[in-house]
Design an enzyme around this catalytic site. Structure first.
Site, PDB file in Angstrom:
ATOM      1  N   ALA A  55     -36.158 -20.867  28.662  1.00 46.12           N
ATOM      2  CA  ALA A  55     -35.196 -20.123  27.922  1.00 46.12           C
ATOM      3  C   ALA A  55     -34.603 -18.970  28.987  1.00 46.12           C
ATOM      4  O   ALA A  55     -34.882 -18.945  29.953  1.00 46.12           O
ATOM      5  CB  ALA A  55     -35.826 -19.230  26.986  1.00 46.12           C
ATOM      6  N   MET A  56     -32.989 -18.698  28.538  1.00 44.58           N
ATOM      7  CA  MET A  56     -32.248 -18.090  29.524  1.00 44.58           C
ATOM      8  C   MET A  56     -32.958 -16.620  30.034  1.00 44.58           C
ATOM      9  O   MET A  56     -32.543 -16.279  30.865  1.00 44.58           O
ATOM     10  CB  MET A  56     -30.943 -17.920  28.915  1.00 44.58           C
ATOM     11  CG  MET A  56     -31.025 -17.005  27.469  1.00 44.58           C
ATOM     12  SD  MET A  56     -28.948 -16.833  27.140  1.00 44.58           S
ATOM     13  CE  MET A  56     -29.170 -18.190  26.006  1.00 44.58           C
ATOM     14  N   ARG A  57     -33.725 -16.316  29.291  1.00 41.27           N
ATOM     15  CA  ARG A  57     -34.358 -14.948  29.528  1.00 41.27           C
ATOM     16  C   ARG A  57     -35.601 -15.043  30.866  1.00 41.27           C
ATOM     17  O   ARG A  57     -35.895 -14.103  31.556  1.00 41.27           O
ATOM     18  CB  ARG A  57     -35.087 -14.266  28.530  1.00 41.27           C
ATOM     19  CG  ARG A  57     -36.362 -15.228  27.948  1.00 41.27           C
ATOM     20  CD  ARG A  57     -36.791 -14.451  26.647  1.00 41.27           C
ATOM     21  NE  ARG A  57     -37.830 -15.099  25.984  1.00 41.27           N
ATOM     22  CZ  ARG A  57     -37.585 -15.979  25.017  1.00 41.27           C
ATOM     23  NH1 ARG A  57     -36.735 -16.480  24.596  1.00 41.27           N
ATOM     24  NH2 ARG A  57     -38.826 -16.757  24.610  1.00 41.27           N
ATOM     25  N   TYR A  58     -35.798 -16.268  31.008  1.00 38.67           N
ATOM     26  CA  TYR A  58     -36.600 -16.604  32.021  1.00 38.67           C
ATOM     27  C   TYR A  58     -36.143 -16.951  33.316  1.00 38.67           C
ATOM     28  O   TYR A  58     -36.537 -16.769  34.617  1.00 38.67           O
ATOM     29  CB  TYR A  58     -37.807 -17.668  31.801  1.00 38.67           C
ATOM     30  CG  TYR A  58     -38.548 -17.186  30.471  1.00 38.67           C
ATOM     31  CD1 TYR A  58     -39.514 -16.021  30.401  1.00 38.67           C
ATOM     32  CD2 TYR A  58     -38.452 -17.937  29.420  1.00 38.67           C
ATOM     33  CE1 TYR A  58     -40.183 -15.787  29.421  1.00 38.67           C
ATOM     34  CE2 TYR A  58     -39.450 -17.682  28.297  1.00 38.67           C
ATOM     35  CZ  TYR A  58     -40.266 -16.648  28.320  1.00 38.67           C
ATOM     36  OH  TYR A  58     -40.824 -16.212  27.363  1.00 38.67           O
ATOM     37  N   THR A  59     -34.803 -17.617  33.328  1.00 38.95           N
ATOM     38  CA  THR A  59     -34.372 -18.243  34.582  1.00 38.95           C
ATOM     39  C   THR A  59     -33.314 -17.481  35.117  1.00 38.95           C
ATOM     40  O   THR A  59     -32.627 -16.405  34.686  1.00 38.95           O
ATOM     41  CB  THR A  59     -33.662 -19.563  34.365  1.00 38.95           C
ATOM     42  OG1 THR A  59     -32.814 -19.459  32.861  1.00 38.95           O
ATOM     43  CG2 THR A  59     -34.724 -20.404  33.475  1.00 38.95           C
TER      44      THR A  59
END
Length: 748
Positions: free
Chosen positions: A125-129
């Site tokens: 998910a974009m919150r991790y990358t």
């Protein structure tokens, strides 16, 4: 009565609209939006709006390649909030793809975290990358703040965004693009940047260069995952000439010795956009379905690099044959389409060839150079104006100080006394006291001289087309050095090779499990294949009123040839015959057989054999059995007959003589050499009859004599000296059969 739908006031504001016209207008606007703002890339920077907005947003956020990363969620939010009024997931998917080195040949984003893999696993998910620009993206955006391109208002009209990027990198062809618009699509495979730069430089040197000339530099596609292109140079040239075509790409493989004469095949490079895990599943399904009899097992031993191990059934299996069967049945070979459908100058969708695409990119680079040069020239002129004002101030320093101290309106007085412009006077008034040093005056004179020289150079550049192209070539040469084939990113990954010439029949057999079967055909034309070789056909069951016509042993890898009374030959794969559980299927369902024809005979195809065909009136000829093989349901017309005549006999050719018997019980023997060999026709007269037709025919060797079987099952043999009275030339009437010949008029 239900409630009226007409609003109060008589519905004065309701407007009647023609539905057809309304739909046309709305669908056209939707189509234009899809073509222009979603699916087709711009030929100049090779980008669709979403990618352009992502790169521009990262640039505005300061995410340079030598800087720090930022959360992808922040980048997506910036893009969505300022430039791209669409879903966050679609923006993130586009960003992820720009960072995948197996999807994009030259990534535009550098990712940190899980950005998916070649097995088809999705990114985190974009919150991790996290992400930032690469040096390629920086090249695309280079000069964006120097009036290199036009800007337009964003969707909320609060900001502005570039219409196109300056594009110092040949992104359209280097990274490729795919998209489906309304009524049109695009599909551009990636290419090698160094080769594209070489081709562009060749086009600058020789603007009339043809696509053929450019292919001396651009060998073909260069996929991020490698692979081998097996198309001919002619096919590749035709694709680039028309802008439409495709490339056959195969996995790269080699043979590894496992000792004791054994081997295994290792696949090290995959075709572009093939998911490895899905490919392995497909091969496993084919193994379970027994469609790959030469393959024993498939293993995935991949780590960072691709390593797919294929274990053959035995050490005697030909590795080329095994791989050819896999190329046919799996995505180890795939076709990458080429459809160079792009937005020309950002406005007109059209299919271009290689030369046109590179020419438009070069024209864009020249325009960017001109705009940046004019922008720099304007900045230099503004600075020179200020510097000339400062120099006047230094030369008349005491008077300037006096005016500032004593005059009520020093600005106007300065302008009047020294003939200064408003800007120069304002700059003098804003000057700091510390700038009045002698050293500062020297620096201003030095800067003035430098800028004056630069101004002359830029003016010379803008007035000379040759110098402009020289500068564009210099810029492209720098890109060529950065991404040369000697660098890790720039080296060519996809190779070219000729597809090995393999026997098609052998490949088809390699895809079928070889098992013994018995082919059974009934009088009414029903066919089936029973497992194993049967010795007793008495136990076979048929529908009421039907019976056995013929049965013979075969294998699932064989071709079955069916010859009909209409003189037509049909071919069926033994592996595709219906099973032996029921009564089978009518042959007429499997092939396009006319209702007035029936099965004359059927047999296993032997390409080395020849056959003697004969029709009821006694005409015949020899045909090679390979001529009987038909690849379609329609079959092949071999013997020309028209009702009431029919094809009557089909016997293998052997020996050197032919014995023919008519319905009148007369026999004629003549040399086999008197019969022509044909691929199709009516044939020649075998025996002459007053009435009736042919009964039987047999080929034999005169040395061994003529043999037949009587009704009691006894074998009779007549040697040459006993057959003298029946030997004559072809087309004679013959003489009555010898004593002891069966009443049926058949040799067996």
């Amino acid at each position: 009565m239900g409630k009226s739908l007409i609003p109060p006031g008589g519905g004065d504001h309701i407007q009647a609209v023609d539905l057809k016209q309304a739909l046309e207008e709305r669908y056209l606007s939707y189509a234009l939006s899809t073509i222009m703002h979603r699916a087709l890339p711009d030929v100049r920077d090779g980008m669709k709006p979403v990618h352009r907005r992502i790169v521009y947003a990262m640039s505005e956020m300061g995410l340079r390649s030598n800087g720090s990363y930022k959360k992808c969620a922040k980048i997506v939010g910036e893009v969505m909030g300022n430039f791209h009024p669409h879903g966050d997931q679609s923006i993130y998917d586009a960003l992820v793809r720009l960072a995948q080195d197996f999807s994009v040949r030259y990534p535009l984003a550098e990712g940190q975290g899980n950005f998916g893999n070649i097995d088809g696993d999705s990114a985190a998910a974009m919150r991790y990358t996290e992400s930032k620009m690469t040096s390629v993206a920086e090249l695309l955006i280079e000069g964006i703040n120097e009036d290199a391109v036009d800007f337009r208002s964003t969707y909320d009209e609060e900001n502005s965004e570039p219409v196109v990027l300056p594009g110092a990198f040949p992104n359209l062809l280097a990274n490729g693009a795919t998209g489906i618009a309304v009524g049109m699509a695009t599909s551009i495979p990636p290419h090698n940047a160094a080769e594209l730069c070489d081709a562009a430089l060749a086009l600058i040197r020789k603007p009339e260069a043809t696509v053929e000339d450019l292919l001396h530099y651009v060998e073909g596609p260069d996929f991020p995952t490698g692979g081998v292109v097996i198309d001919s140079r002619e096919s590749i040239l035709e694709s680039y000439k028309t802008g439409r075509g495709g490339f056959r790409v195969r996995a790269k493989w080699n043979v590894e010795d496992t000792g004791r004469g054994g081997y295994q095949i290792v696949v090290t490079e995959m075709p572009f956009q093939v998911q490895k895990s899905r490919l392995i599943e497909k091969i496993a399904e084919l193994l379970i379905a027994r469609k790959l009899p030469l393959l024993d097992d498939v293993r995935d031993e991949s780590a960072e690099d691709v390593r797919l191990v294929l274990v053959p059934k035995s050490r005697t299996v030909d590795p080329t044959l095994l791989m050819e069967s896999l190329f046919r049945l799996s995505e180890l070979e795939s076709r990458i389409p080429l459809n160079l459908n792009v937005l020309s100058m950002g406005k007109v969708p059209k299919v271009m060839n290689l030369a046109e695409v590179l020419s438009e990119w070069l024209a864009h680079r020249r325009e960017v150079l001109q705009r940046r040069s004019r922008h720099r020239l304007a900045a230099i002129e503004r600075r020179l104006e200020l510097l000339s004002g400062f120099l006047i101030a230094y030369l008349n320093l005491d008077e300037v100080i006096r005016i500032i101290r004593e005059e009520d309106e020093p600005k106007l007085e300065l302008m009047k006394t020294f003939e200064l412009t408003d800007i120069q006077a304002e700059a003098i008034l804003n000057m700091r006291l510390r700038s009045l040093r002698k050293l500062e005056e020297m620096e201003i004179r030095k800067e003035f001289d430098t800028l004056t020289a630069e101004k002359a150079d830029i003016e010379a550049l803008l007035s000379s087309e040759a110098k402009q192209w020289q500068t564009v070539a210099w810029e492209i040469g720098n890109v060529r050095k950065t991404f040369s084939k000697e660098t890790d990113l720039g080296r060519r990954r996809t190779t070219f090779a000729e597809a090995p010439v393999a026997d098609l029949a052998a490949i088809e057999q390699a895809m079928i499990e070889k098992e013994p079967i018995t082919v059974v055909i009934s009088d009414k034309g029903w066919i089936r294949a029973l497992k194993g070789h049967m010795s007793d056909y008495g136990s076979l069951q048929f529908k009421d009123g039907d019976a056995l016509k013929l049965a013979f042993p075969a294998h699932t890898t064989d071709k079955i040839v069916i010859f009909t009374t209409g003189g037509k030959a049909y071919t069926l794969g033994a592996d595709k015959l219906p099973g032996g559980r029921g009564h089978g299927e009518p042959i007429r369902i499997m092939v396009d057989m006319d209702n007035d024809q029936a099965v004359l005979t059927a047999f296993v195809h032997d390409p080395a054999r020849k056959l003697l065909l004969a029709s009821t009136p006694g005409n015949g000829f020899i045909v090679a059995e390979t001529e009987l093989v038909a690849n379609t349901r329609k079959g092949k017309q071999i013997m020309n007959v028209s009702l009431p005549d029919e094809a009557r006999l089909c016997v293998p050719v052997s020996g050197d003589h032919v014995a023919v018997i008519g319905a009148n019980r007369k026999m004629l023997i003549f040399p086999l050499a008197q019969l022509p060999e044909m691929s199709r026709g009516k044939g020649v007269r075998l025996q002459r009859y007053k009435d009736g037709g042919i009964a039987d025919i047999k080929c034999f060797a005169m040395e061994e004599g003529l043999t037949w079987e009587d009704s009691a099952g006894r074998m009779h043999n007549r040697k040459k000296d006993e057959l003298t009275e029946w030997i004559a030339d072809r087309a004679q009437a013959g003489r009555l059969v010898p004593k002891g010949f069966p009443r049926s008029g058949k040799f067996s």
